[in-house]
Design a protein around this motif. Sequence first.
Motif, PDB file in Angstrom:
ATOM      1  N   LEU A 233       0.839  -1.209   0.000  1.00 39.92           N
ATOM      2  CA  LEU A 233       0.000   0.000   0.000  1.00 39.92           C
ATOM      3  C   LEU A 233       0.873   1.258   0.000  1.00 39.92           C
ATOM      4  CD1 LEU A 233      -2.893  -0.960   2.468  1.00 39.92           C
ATOM      5  CD2 LEU A 233      -2.936  -0.921  -0.018  1.00 39.92           C
ATOM      6  N   GLN A 234       1.971   1.201   0.763  1.00 36.34           N
ATOM      7  CA  GLN A 234       2.871   2.370   0.803  1.00 36.34           C
ATOM      8  C   GLN A 234       3.566   2.562  -0.546  1.00 36.34           C
ATOM      9  OE1 GLN A 234       5.344   1.566   4.220  1.00 36.34           O
ATOM     10  NE2 GLN A 234       3.634   1.948   5.616  1.00 36.34           N
ATOM     11  N   ALA A 235       3.964   1.447  -1.160  1.00 36.68           N
ATOM     12  CA  ALA A 235       4.630   1.543  -2.467  1.00 36.68           C
ATOM     13  C   ALA A 235       3.668   2.154  -3.492  1.00 36.68           C
ATOM     14  CB  ALA A 235       5.093   0.157  -2.915  1.00 36.68           C
ATOM     15  N   TYR A 236       2.436   1.699  -3.510  1.00 39.55           N
ATOM     16  CA  TYR A 236       1.463   2.246  -4.468  1.00 39.55           C
ATOM     17  C   TYR A 236       1.184   3.720  -4.191  1.00 39.55           C
ATOM     18  CZ  TYR A 236       0.073  -1.470  -7.619  1.00 39.55           C
ATOM     19  OH  TYR A 236       0.067  -2.393  -8.641  1.00 39.55           O
ATOM     20  N   ALA A 237       1.096   4.077  -2.912  1.00 41.06           N
ATOM     21  CA  ALA A 237       0.840   5.484  -2.584  1.00 41.06           C
ATOM     22  C   ALA A 237       1.940   6.360  -3.188  1.00 41.06           C
ATOM     23  CB  ALA A 237       0.774   5.670  -1.070  1.00 41.06           C
ATOM     24  N   ASP A 238       3.174   5.858  -3.162  1.00 39.00           N
ATOM     25  CA  ASP A 238       4.298   6.599  -3.747  1.00 39.00           C
ATOM     26  C   ASP A 238       4.167   6.633  -5.278  1.00 39.00           C
ATOM     27  OD1 ASP A 238       6.757   7.737  -4.272  1.00 39.00           O
ATOM     28  OD2 ASP A 238       7.836   5.845  -4.127  1.00 39.00           O
TER      29      ASP A 238
END
Length: 395
Positions: A233-238
């Motif tokens: 989720l953090q990778a996609y947010a970036d």
Amino acid sequence: MTLREVLPDIHWVGAIDWDRRLFDALIPLPEGTSYNAYCVKGSEKTALIDTVDPSKEFEYVCNLVRLGVEKVDYIIVNHAEQDHSGSLPMAAELFPTAQIVTSEKCKDLVVHLLEIPPERCLVVKDNDTIPLGNKTLQFIMAPWVHWPETMLTYIPEDRILFSCDLFGSHIATSDLFASDPASLYRSAKRYYAEIMMPFRSQIKGHMERVAALDAAVIAPSHGPLYRPPDPILQAYADWVSDEVKNEVVIPYASMHGSTARMVTHLAGALMEQGITVKPFNLAATDLGELAMALVDAATIVIGTPTLLFGPHPLVANAAYITNLVRPKTKFATVIGSYGWGGNTVEILKGMLPRLSVEILDPVYIRGAPDAASLRELEALADRIAAKHREAGLMG
Ligand code: FEO
């Protein structure tokens, strides 16, 4: 065949495709892939979530047999693309009383692509639920992730989200769960770049809702599952954010060395400015690697000789793909060399209508680069650095 428990009464029944090396006759799969499919046994009813690529139909059926699945009440089709729905006709025949659960658009697609009888379909809308007894299927419409019909399926009792292609990665691995999320970052980013990046704004719109589910497990249709899902989720947010990095991507081709010399000189000048440079010689480049580099880069510099009247075909192909995947790149320009004429720069500029980029003055020269040409490239590096500095990307 492989049968694996994800959670009590939720099993992975898909297939690992260790040998596949190409998808859509376009996308290289250096690490293979998997087609994740799931069986959910509620206290009263049983559902299958997605199927597998038709080439792996036998393994899928073997998994269901080994699991002892004799009756299926629902076959959930989150996405109609055939790597997940291709075995649907067989599954529908195997379980003749099962209802095929789809979004409205997906029903139309499975009828036309797979000849599923429309009367077998049960159409669901956003937030609709189907009880299985002690488990509930909740459907979340997620259009354009990456087809218009896509939906996600959530089981609130187990806090597991079946996210279809979203959050997937093309990698064949025996790990059911991402054991080392950092090592999976590359394959997940590559997948995002190739499949999801064209729909960055739509995905951004879905991310808040997905986060609000507070899922404990995310189970995509390709690659390992995430437990907990925070890393992906953090990778996609970036990736879906508007933020770009202090990077210049240079896809190029060179026939007799002039353009290659220009790329080398520009790359050196950019590095001296403190900018990360990623050149890709298209004669030897895996296009997935190029797509991955485009996820974050602030600037793209296209390097090409003129072949007859326009860009080299390898460069035209890369420009076409770049326009399709629509990176969040802010600046673009062209460098290269021509012999006796052509309209290369204008043709290339016209090939990028989907990109919201500021076009910087190109450096397009006749023949081999001389001292004056090299100074022009250094001036271009200065212009790019100035743009990056204005954008707050450099100290
Ligand atoms: Fe993995 Fe869009 O199919």
